[in-house]
Design an enzyme around this catalytic site. Structure first.
Site, PDB file in Angstrom:
ATOM      1  CG  ASN A  12      -1.909  -1.125   1.209  1.00 42.85           C
ATOM      2  OD1 ASN A  12      -2.537  -1.393   0.188  1.00 42.85           O
ATOM      3  ND2 ASN A  12      -2.046  -1.820   2.328  1.00 42.85           N
ATOM      4  CG  ASN A  13       4.562   1.397   2.205  1.00 42.80           C
ATOM      5  OD1 ASN A  13       3.673   1.669   3.003  1.00 42.80           O
ATOM      6  ND2 ASN A  13       5.639   0.695   2.529  1.00 42.80           N
ATOM      7  N   GLY A  65       4.090 -19.759 -10.730  1.00 38.66           N
ATOM      8  CA  GLY A  65       2.848 -20.521 -10.719  1.00 38.66           C
ATOM      9  C   GLY A  65       1.921 -20.054  -9.610  1.00 38.66           C
ATOM     10  N   GLY A  66       0.633 -20.253  -9.802  1.00 39.84           N
ATOM     11  CA  GLY A  66      -0.319 -19.900  -8.760  1.00 39.84           C
ATOM     12  C   GLY A  66      -0.663 -18.426  -8.726  1.00 39.84           C
ATOM     13  CG  ASP A 118      -1.699  -4.753  -9.481  1.00 40.73           C
ATOM     14  OD1 ASP A 118      -2.286  -5.433  -8.609  1.00 40.73           O
ATOM     15  OD2 ASP A 118      -0.920  -5.251 -10.302  1.00 40.73           O
ATOM     16  CB  SER A 143       6.791 -15.448 -14.857  1.00 40.24           C
ATOM     17  OG  SER A 143       7.809 -15.157 -13.934  1.00 40.24           O
ATOM     18  NE  ARG A 158      -1.761  -8.803 -16.716  1.00 39.17           N
ATOM     19  CZ  ARG A 158      -0.873  -8.440 -17.633  1.00 39.17           C
ATOM     20  NH1 ARG A 158      -1.273  -7.883 -18.759  1.00 39.17           N
ATOM     21  NH2 ARG A 158       0.415  -8.643 -17.439  1.00 39.17           N
TER      22      ARG A 158
END
Ligand SMILES: *[C@@H]1O[C@H](CO)[C@@H](O)[C@H](O)[C@H]1NC(C)=O
Length: 329
Positions: free
Chosen positions: A143-144, A291-292, A257, A289, A191
């Site tokens: 959050n900074n 996983g998960g 974000d 990049s 996105r």
């Protein structure tokens, strides 16, 4: 017996003829493409040469706080990248100040400070004044990067990570776009959110990464790793957004974000704007990049929808392109 062997030979000859025709057609097609691309390249060179580009001077009609932009750069223990980025962006013409968001346990070393101040001075000898500041944080939280900044001289913030470089013309073009729509987020990394088809209702979503945007041309967020937005959203993020969202982000070390995208979409009721720009990634590949990652992001979206009480993100397919750089318009 005889007939069939004759037939076979004819067929073979025919096939060879066909292959060679197709082959020569391919070569011709390739040649046409080469000539076409050469012409386009020459034409774009010519337009540079004739001075058809760089009309930004004609666009100077804004009041002081709208004239320039401030860079807010998030960094973490990668001093070589930080040096490279600062050295690059301090050359951009309408940059007003650089704020480095510092969340490391120990403050920046004197040698790093000196180096960066020196670089900025070297790059702004053309009469511009670019201010460089470290915003030191005691807590290590994502959050900074959206904390309020005192005495900010510009309305526009260009939020950027230390490991991506956009050429100054791309940044300045995005700034032009932002000036036409200063309530909106304007950025380079789009996105998307999709309704989850495996869940029965329409209140579950999936995070769509770069490939889904590339495939569909549709997006609903631009990531704050490279985006312009109005400074008023910093205070909204820190003071108005539910604290539970900020706590979730600190704990999970992810999705600040996405939260910013939700916040701006909720305030404007409109989608962000994706700007075409050249990207150079100078760091190694980041968490995106690993996983998960997209499952985590999907979880964030569901969580934020619950917190906001609705899905504020609006999909769009609009992309802003610098018309001086495209030949067929
Ligand atoms: C979303 O927008 C509404 C209406 O402007 C506002 O009342 C509400 O506080 C906003 N929600 C959040 C979480 O910021």
């Amino acid at each position: 017996m005889r007939g069939s062997s004759w037939n076979r030979r004819t067929v073979q000859r025919l096939r060879q003829a066909l292959i060679s025709t197709v082959g020569s057609m391919k070569i011709k097609l390739l040649l046409c493409c080469c000539i076409g691309f050469t012409l386009i390249a020459l034409a774009s060179r010519a337009s540079d040469f004739m001075g058809w580009t760089n009309h930004t001077a004609a666009l100077e009609r804004f009041s002081d706080s709208r004239k320039g932009y401030s860079i807010v750069m998030n960094t973490w223990k990668r001093y070589d990248l930080l040096k490279q980025s600062i050295s690059h962006y301090s050359r951009c013409p309408r940059l007003d100040s650089i704020h480095i968001v510092w969340s490391e346990p120990s403050p920046p070393s004197d040698s790093l400070r000196k180096f960066l101040y020196h670089i900025v001075q070297l790059n702004t000898r053309d009469g511009r004044q670019v201010e460089l500041k470290f915003d030191i944080n005691t807590e290590d939280s994502l959050n900074n990067r959206f904390k309020e900044i005192k005495d900010l001289r510009t309305d526009a913030i260009f939020s950027i990570d230390d490991d991506v470089i956009f050429p100054c013309p791309s940044v300045e073009f995005a700034f032009d776009v932002w000036q036409s729509a200063s309530d909106t987020m304007v950025g380079f990394v789009p996105r998307m959110h999709w309704v989850d088809p495996t869940k029965g209702d329409k209140n579950h979503y999936i995070y769509g990464g770069w490939w889904s945007v590339w495939w569909t041309g549709t997006y609903s967020m631009v990531l704050s790793k490279a985006a312009f937005f109005h400074k008023k959203y910093l205070s909204l993020y820190t003071n108005e957004m539910p604290a539970s969202i900020r706590e979730f982000i600190t704990k999970n070390r992810n999705c600040e974000d996405i939260a910013m995208s939700f916040l701006v979409a909720n305030a404007t009721g409109a989608p962000p704007i994706w700007v075409k720009g050249k990207i150079f990634e100078i760091g190694s590949t980041g968490i995106s990049s690993l996983g998960g990652h997209s499952e985590k992001r999907t979880h964030c979206i569901d969580r934020f929808v619950a917190e906001f009480g609705r899905m504020p993100l609006e999909p769009t397919a609009v992309k802003a392109v610098d018309s001086r750089n495209i030949w067929f318009w």
